[in-house]
Design a protein around this motif. Structure first.
Motif, PDB file in Angstrom:
ATOM      1  N   ASP A 184      10.686   0.197  -1.238  1.00  6.14           N
ATOM      2  CA  ASP A 184       9.795  -0.860  -0.762  1.00  6.14           C
ATOM      3  C   ASP A 184       9.983  -2.138  -1.578  1.00  6.14           C
ATOM      4  O   ASP A 184       9.018  -2.827  -1.898  1.00  6.14           O
ATOM      5  CB  ASP A 184       8.346  -0.401  -0.837  1.00  6.14           C
ATOM      6  CG  ASP A 184       7.927  -0.022  -2.267  1.00  6.14           C
ATOM      7  OD1 ASP A 184       8.801   0.027  -3.164  1.00  6.14           O
ATOM      8  OD2 ASP A 184       6.721   0.224  -2.487  1.00  6.14           O
ATOM      9  N   ASP A 187       8.235  -5.387  -0.318  1.00  3.88           N
ATOM     10  CA  ASP A 187       6.787  -5.415  -0.558  1.00  3.88           C
ATOM     11  C   ASP A 187       6.488  -5.600  -2.040  1.00  3.88           C
ATOM     12  O   ASP A 187       5.532  -6.294  -2.411  1.00  3.88           O
ATOM     13  CB  ASP A 187       6.140  -4.127  -0.056  1.00  3.88           C
ATOM     14  CG  ASP A 187       5.974  -4.099   1.456  1.00  3.88           C
ATOM     15  OD1 ASP A 187       5.980  -5.173   2.081  1.00  3.88           O
ATOM     16  OD2 ASP A 187       5.845  -3.000   2.015  1.00  3.88           O
ATOM     17  N   TRP A 188       7.279  -4.959  -2.888  1.00  6.33           N
ATOM     18  CA  TRP A 188       7.091  -5.088  -4.339  1.00  6.33           C
ATOM     19  C   TRP A 188       7.214  -6.540  -4.758  1.00  6.33           C
ATOM     20  O   TRP A 188       6.375  -7.067  -5.509  1.00  6.33           O
ATOM     21  CB  TRP A 188       8.104  -4.230  -5.078  1.00  6.33           C
ATOM     22  CG  TRP A 188       7.839  -4.034  -6.542  1.00  6.33           C
ATOM     23  CD1 TRP A 188       7.272  -2.937  -7.131  1.00  6.33           C
ATOM     24  CD2 TRP A 188       8.129  -4.959  -7.611  1.00  6.33           C
ATOM     25  NE1 TRP A 188       7.192  -3.134  -8.507  1.00  6.33           N
ATOM     26  CE2 TRP A 188       7.706  -4.359  -8.818  1.00  6.33           C
ATOM     27  CE3 TRP A 188       8.692  -6.223  -7.659  1.00  6.33           C
ATOM     28  CZ2 TRP A 188       7.839  -4.976 -10.047  1.00  6.33           C
ATOM     29  CZ3 TRP A 188       8.818  -6.865  -8.899  1.00  6.33           C
ATOM     30  CH2 TRP A 188       8.392  -6.237 -10.066  1.00  6.33           C
ATOM     31  N   THR A 191       4.285  -8.672  -3.446  1.00  7.13           N
ATOM     32  CA  THR A 191       3.073  -8.386  -4.216  1.00  7.13           C
ATOM     33  C   THR A 191       3.120  -9.074  -5.567  1.00  7.13           C
ATOM     34  O   THR A 191       2.116  -9.633  -6.039  1.00  7.13           O
ATOM     35  CB  THR A 191       2.900  -6.866  -4.410  1.00  7.13           C
ATOM     36  OG1 THR A 191       2.843  -6.218  -3.136  1.00  7.13           O
ATOM     37  CG2 THR A 191       1.630  -6.557  -5.186  1.00  7.13           C
ATOM     38  N   GLU A 236      -2.071  -8.673   1.893  1.00  6.64           N
ATOM     39  CA  GLU A 236      -2.209  -7.435   2.650  1.00  6.64           C
ATOM     40  C   GLU A 236      -2.477  -7.718   4.128  1.00  6.64           C
ATOM     41  O   GLU A 236      -1.917  -7.057   5.014  1.00  6.64           O
ATOM     42  CB  GLU A 236      -3.317  -6.584   2.047  1.00  6.64           C
ATOM     43  CG  GLU A 236      -3.387  -5.168   2.585  1.00  6.64           C
ATOM     44  CD  GLU A 236      -4.346  -4.308   1.786  1.00  6.64           C
ATOM     45  OE1 GLU A 236      -4.078  -3.098   1.639  1.00  6.64           O
ATOM     46  OE2 GLU A 236      -5.377  -4.835   1.305  1.00  6.64           O
ATOM     47  N   VAL A 241       2.426  -4.224   2.228  1.00  8.94           N
ATOM     48  CA  VAL A 241       1.800  -3.081   1.570  1.00  8.94           C
ATOM     49  C   VAL A 241       1.785  -3.359   0.074  1.00  8.94           C
ATOM     50  O   VAL A 241       2.851  -3.434  -0.560  1.00  8.94           O
ATOM     51  CB  VAL A 241       2.562  -1.774   1.864  1.00  8.94           C
ATOM     52  CG1 VAL A 241       1.920  -0.607   1.117  1.00  8.94           C
ATOM     53  CG2 VAL A 241       2.603  -1.497   3.364  1.00  8.94           C
ATOM     54  N   LEU A 242       0.598  -3.564  -0.496  1.00  4.40           N
ATOM     55  CA  LEU A 242       0.510  -3.887  -1.920  1.00  4.40           C
ATOM     56  C   LEU A 242       1.071  -2.743  -2.743  1.00  4.40           C
ATOM     57  O   LEU A 242       0.686  -1.588  -2.581  1.00  4.40           O
ATOM     58  CB  LEU A 242      -0.938  -4.151  -2.309  1.00  4.40           C
ATOM     59  CG  LEU A 242      -1.624  -5.325  -1.604  1.00  4.40           C
ATOM     60  CD1 LEU A 242      -3.052  -5.478  -2.114  1.00  4.40           C
ATOM     61  CD2 LEU A 242      -0.843  -6.620  -1.795  1.00  4.40           C
ATOM     62  N   THR A 243       1.987  -3.090  -3.653  1.00  2.97           N
ATOM     63  CA  THR A 243       2.651  -2.063  -4.443  1.00  2.97           C
ATOM     64  C   THR A 243       3.021  -2.623  -5.803  1.00  2.97           C
ATOM     65  O   THR A 243       3.412  -3.802  -5.899  1.00  2.97           O
ATOM     66  CB  THR A 243       3.895  -1.530  -3.700  1.00  2.97           C
ATOM     67  OG1 THR A 243       4.468  -0.461  -4.437  1.00  2.97           O
ATOM     68  CG2 THR A 243       4.962  -2.602  -3.517  1.00  2.97           C
ATOM     69  N   PRO A 244       2.870  -1.824  -6.863  1.00  4.15           N
ATOM     70  CA  PRO A 244       2.332  -0.462  -6.854  1.00  4.15           C
ATOM     71  C   PRO A 244       0.839  -0.454  -6.561  1.00  4.15           C
ATOM     72  O   PRO A 244       0.138  -1.425  -6.865  1.00  4.15           O
ATOM     73  CB  PRO A 244       2.621   0.038  -8.274  1.00  4.15           C
ATOM     74  CG  PRO A 244       2.707  -1.196  -9.095  1.00  4.15           C
ATOM     75  CD  PRO A 244       3.284  -2.254  -8.211  1.00  4.15           C
ATOM     76  N   PRO A 245       0.332   0.641  -5.975  1.00  7.01           N
ATOM     77  CA  PRO A 245      -1.076   0.705  -5.576  1.00  7.01           C
ATOM     78  C   PRO A 245      -2.060   0.467  -6.713  1.00  7.01           C
ATOM     79  O   PRO A 245      -3.190   0.008  -6.476  1.00  7.01           O
ATOM     80  CB  PRO A 245      -1.210   2.128  -5.017  1.00  7.01           C
ATOM     81  CG  PRO A 245       0.173   2.495  -4.579  1.00  7.01           C
ATOM     82  CD  PRO A 245       1.095   1.842  -5.565  1.00  7.01           C
ATOM     83  N   ALA A 246      -1.645   0.753  -7.952  1.00  3.64           N
ATOM     84  CA  ALA A 246      -2.551   0.590  -9.090  1.00  3.64           C
ATOM     85  C   ALA A 246      -2.989  -0.854  -9.280  1.00  3.64           C
ATOM     86  O   ALA A 246      -3.991  -1.119  -9.967  1.00  3.64           O
ATOM     87  CB  ALA A 246      -1.877   1.099 -10.363  1.00  3.64           C
ATOM     88  N   ARG A 248      -4.464  -2.581  -7.275  1.00  7.16           N
ATOM     89  CA  ARG A 248      -5.806  -2.717  -6.710  1.00  7.16           C
ATOM     90  C   ARG A 248      -6.886  -2.562  -7.780  1.00  7.16           C
ATOM     91  O   ARG A 248      -7.995  -3.086  -7.618  1.00  7.16           O
ATOM     92  CB  ARG A 248      -6.021  -1.669  -5.621  1.00  7.16           C
ATOM     93  CG  ARG A 248      -5.084  -1.837  -4.418  1.00  7.16           C
ATOM     94  CD  ARG A 248      -5.304  -0.712  -3.423  1.00  7.16           C
ATOM     95  NE  ARG A 248      -4.368  -0.766  -2.325  1.00  7.16           N
ATOM     96  CZ  ARG A 248      -4.525  -1.524  -1.243  1.00  7.16           C
ATOM     97  NH1 ARG A 248      -5.601  -2.276  -1.142  1.00  7.16           N
ATOM     98  NH2 ARG A 248      -3.634  -1.525  -0.279  1.00  7.16           N
TER      99      ARG A 248
END
Length: 363
Positions: A184, A187-188, A191, A236, A241-246, A248
């Motif tokens: 990804d 997306d990375w 983000t 978003e 897709v926000l990445t890495p999810p952490a 958030r």
């Protein structure tokens, strides 16, 4: 097996990569222009550890151009995004290089690179860690074998191929690095831009790009926090897709806690490195801010605080007064011990992202 590698753009990241790839035994060539080219010929690649002050000098061959008939196993392009369009014709004219690895902040995707050299020859990644140019010396955050720095790379279509693994092996041969192959990567990268470019960068510019000013000015920290919330939501909403999810977790930190921790972090050596970047990269930050706005136009969410902050990037507002605390904090609900744990973890991520900010001064 050792490879023949060209570093196209020998700023902070390109300098460290050249040093470490040559140390690993690869045949490394350098390509840059103007004053930087002359520095490389006269002084070699000179890097300085920002923690220890230790300098390393590496002398490598400097070439004047990438010609159509030249061959390299890998060409790494760790340049400012706003400068890459100038070199795409030269890359496109060469049909012998199998892989061009573009390593930079990028909110617009890889299509311009694909159009220039072909999808089968494009890979994307992000250079680590942070650094800035002062004279002919590249001042770099430490990269040591005992605590490897992660280098994210990936194919534009998300597949993992033999070529992917070969490039992973090449980069992984550098002392102090661990390569992370991502499916990804686009997306990375988007983000990462949302995390820093419409948030941290303009908050620093709102304080005259001065460390003491930023550390003392709570209003800048409040605006940064609120802009971060808006930027992540808008990114978003635009389909990323926000990445890495952490990441958030950063958004979940209560504003007073975030502001308090950021004020302390602003006095650290990490922030000195960040400011070293931003003082020399205003043109790139403005370019990437334009890319960010183009990205979020695909969605429909308003971003009033981002708009307020980015006015400083575009030079449309006077700096915030030193030490200003006019904006009331939003206390909301403080969720107890659990949110405290999330705060610590989230701020740790932010520290890492700040130290790896890629607003690079190169080429």
């Amino acid at each position: 097996m050792k490879k023949k590698i060209l570093i196209y753009g020998v700023g902070p990241f390109g300098s460290l990569f050249a040093e470490r790839l040559a140390e690993a035994g690869h045949s490394v060539f350098l390509l840059d222009h103007g004053e930087r080219q002359q520095e490389l010929k006269k002084y070699g690649v000179v890097t300085e550890n920002t923690e220890t002050g230790k300098q390393t000098v590496t002398h490598l061959p400097v070439v004047d151009s990438l010609d159509p008939e030249d061959f390299y196993d890998l060409v790494i392009v760790p340049m400012r995004k706003n400068q890459v369009s100038d070199i795409l014709p030269a890359l496109a004219a060469n049909k012998n290089v199998p892989t061009f690895l573009f390593m930079m902040n990028n909110a617009a995707g890889q299509q311009p690179f694909i159009d220039a050299v072909g999808k089968e020859r494009v890979m994307a990644g992000f250079p680590q860690p942070g650094g800035f140019k002062k004279g002919h010396v590249m001042h770099m955050m430490p990269v040591e074998a005992k605590k490897p720095m992660v280098l994210p790379i990936g194919e534009v279509d998300g597949h993992i191929t033999r070529r992917t693994l070969e490039v992973m092996k090449i980069l992984g041969s550098m002392r102090g690095y661990r390569v992370e192959v991502r499916k990804d990567i686009d997306d990375w990268l988007k983000t990462h831009v949302a995390l820093l470019i419409p948030t941290l960068a303009p908050a620093v510019y709102a304080c005259n790009t001065d460390l003491e000013h930023f550390a003392a000015t709570r209003d800048a920290h409040v605006l940064l926090k609120r802009a971060l919330h808006e930027a992540l939501l808008a990114t978003e909403d635009a389909g990323v897709v926000l990445t890495p999810p952490a990441i958030r977790m950063i958004d979940r930190i209560p504003e007073p806690i975030f502001v308090s921790i950021l004020g302390k972090m602003a006095k650290s050596p990490t922030f000195e490195n960040v400011l070293g970047h931003l003082r020399n990269a205003e043109d790139e930050v403005e370019y990437l801010t334009d890319e960010f706005y183009a990205l979020i136009r695909k969605g429909n969410l308003p971003t009033p605080t981002v708009d307020q902050l980015t006015s400083y990037t575009y030079g449309r507002k006077q700096p915030l007064p030193f030490g200003s605390k006019e904006i009331p904090l939003r206390w909301g609900a403080i969720y107890g011990a659990a949110i405290g744990v999330a705060a610590v973890a989230g701020m740790a991520i932010l520290v890492k992202k700040q130290s790896n900010c890629d607003c690079e001064d190169c080429c």
